[in-house]
Design an enzyme around this catalytic site. Structure first.
Site, PDB file in Angstrom:
ATOM      1  N   LEU A  33       0.816  -1.219   0.000  1.00  0.00           N
ATOM      2  CA  LEU A  33       0.000   0.000   0.000  1.00  0.00           C
ATOM      3  C   LEU A  33       0.848   1.268   0.000  1.00  0.00           C
ATOM      4  CD1 LEU A  33      -2.755  -1.076   2.562  1.00  0.00           C
ATOM      5  CD2 LEU A  33      -2.700  -1.407   0.082  1.00  0.00           C
ATOM      6  N   HIS A  37      -3.556   4.247  -2.249  1.00  0.00           N
ATOM      7  CA  HIS A  37      -4.524   3.341  -1.605  1.00  0.00           C
ATOM      8  C   HIS A  37      -5.140   4.020  -0.368  1.00  0.00           C
ATOM      9  CE1 HIS A  37      -1.746   0.179  -3.381  1.00  0.00           C
ATOM     10  NE2 HIS A  37      -2.923  -0.218  -3.830  1.00  0.00           N
TER      11      HIS A  37
END
Ligand code: PAF
Length: 283
Positions: A33, A37
Site C-alpha cells: 500500500l 490506496h
C-alpha cells in the site's frame, strides 16, 4: 482494527455489523500500500460506517508468472498503515479461500477488455472480474472504491457490476502523484534509482500533451507523446492511445468524441517494471 483470514469469519463479522445497521464500504487491494490506496481508504471510512479493505494478490489476473512472483508483498506494514487510515477490518485470505475450486467463469465484458491493457495482458481483466465479483459477493458492500490510475479497470468493473446486476456503488477516486508527478503505484518500489529518476517523464509528457491538445490534432498529440518517451533511454513505450472515456474505443480525431471528452492512456516499461498512467483532455 481486526485482521481476518477466512471467508466464514469475515461473513460472521459483517452479518453482525449489518444487523447493527452499519453501512459497509469496501476497498479491494493487492497490498504493497501507498498514499494512493490510503486516499481510497480514507474516503471509504469517511463515507461508510464500516470500512473493509482486502489484501489479496490475485493469481488469476497475472498473465506473466514472473510479474506475479515479483509483486511486492508487505502485509505487516500495510496493516499498520490501514489502522491509522480508519480501516475497520482487513481481509487477508489465502488463495484457497477465494478460489476453493477453479473459477471457470468467463464474463461478457465486450470490447472493453480487448483494447489497451487487454491487448497486452490477455486474460488480465477476466482475472480481475473473477476476484472482484467473488470479493463483492463475500463482502456485500454498499460502495466500493477504485483509483482512476487504473482507468480501464474502472470501466471494466462498472460494466461487470452492470452485467451481474449487483447493487454496489462504484466510486472513482483521483490519481495520487509523487511530488515529481509520477503516479503512485506499488510497482514504483521495484524501480532502481536511475529508473525512478526517469519515470516522471511519463507524466511530464502527458501533462505537456494536454497543453498542446486544444490547438493540435489528435494525431500530433499522440506523436508528441511517442517522441517525448523515445527521448528517455530508460523508458520503452508499450502503447499510448487516446480513447473515449466510456467505450474506450480509440479516437482518430477530437471530433470523434462527445461531451464525455477523451482520455489518453499509456503503458510504459521502465527497465523491467511496467507502469501505467492516464490524462483527461477537455475539448
Ligand atoms: O487494482 C488492483 O489492485 C486490483 O486489480 C484489484 C482491483 C484489487 C483486484 O485484484
Amino acid at each position: 482494527m481486526k485482521i481476518i483470514n477466512t471467508v466464514k469469519r469475515l461473513r460472521c463479522a459483517l452479518d453482525e455489523m449489518r444487523a447493527a445497521g452499519n453501512s459497509i464500504g469496501f476497498v479491494p487491494t493487492m497490498g504493497a500500500l501507498h498514499e494512493g490506496h490510503l486516499s481510497l481508504v480514507k474516503q471509504c471510512a469517511a463515507e461508510s460506517d464500516v470500512c473493509i479493505v482486502s489484501i489479496f494478490v490475485n493469481p488469476a489476473q497475472f498473465n506473466d508468472p514472473k510479474d506475479l512472483a515479483s509483486y511486492p508483498r508487505t502485509v505487516e506494514a500495510d496493516c499498520a498503515m490501514l489502522e491509522s487510515a480508519g480501516c475497520s477490518i482487513v481481509f487477508v485470505p489465502a488463495v484457497e479461500e477465494i478460489y476453493p475450486a477453479p473459477d471457470l467463469r468467463e464474463f461478457d465484458l465486450g470490447s472493453l477488455v480487448e483494447v489497451m491493457e487487454g491487448r497486452f495482458r490477455p486474460g488480465h481483466f477476466q482475472g480481475v472480474a473473477k476476484v472482484v465479483s467473488r470479493l463483492f459477493d463475500i463482502v456485500g458492500p454498499c460502495r466500493a472504491y477504485f483509483g482512476l490510475k487504473d482507468f480501464q479497470q474502472l470501466a471494466v468493473i462498472r460494466r461487470l457490476v452492470d452485467r451481474l446486476g449487483m447493487s454496489v456503488g462504484i466510486v472513482a477516486c483521483p490519481i495520487v502523484r509523487e511530488a515529481d508527478g509520477l503516479a503512485m503505484s506499488s510497482r514504483n518500489m521495484r524501480l532502481s534509482a536511475e529508473e525512478r529518476a526517469a519515470a516522471p517523464e511519463i507524466f511530464r509528457a502527458l501533462r505537456h500533451s494536454r497543453e498542446l491538445a486544444p490547438s493540435s490534432s489528435l494525431a500530433d498529440v499522440v506523436a508528441f507523446v511517442g517522441a517525448a518517451l523515445a527521448s528517455e533511454p530508460l523508458l520503452r513505450l508499450e502503447y499510448f492511445e487516446i480513447v473515449h472515456p466510456v467505450t474506450l474505443m480509440p479516437l482518430r480525431a477530437w471530433s470523434d468524441s462527445d461531451e464525455a471528452g477523451a482520455v489518453g492512456c499509456i503503458a510504459v516499461y521502465c527497465g523491467e517494471v511496467r507502469l501505467i498512467d492516464n490524462i483527461t483532455y477537455r475539448n
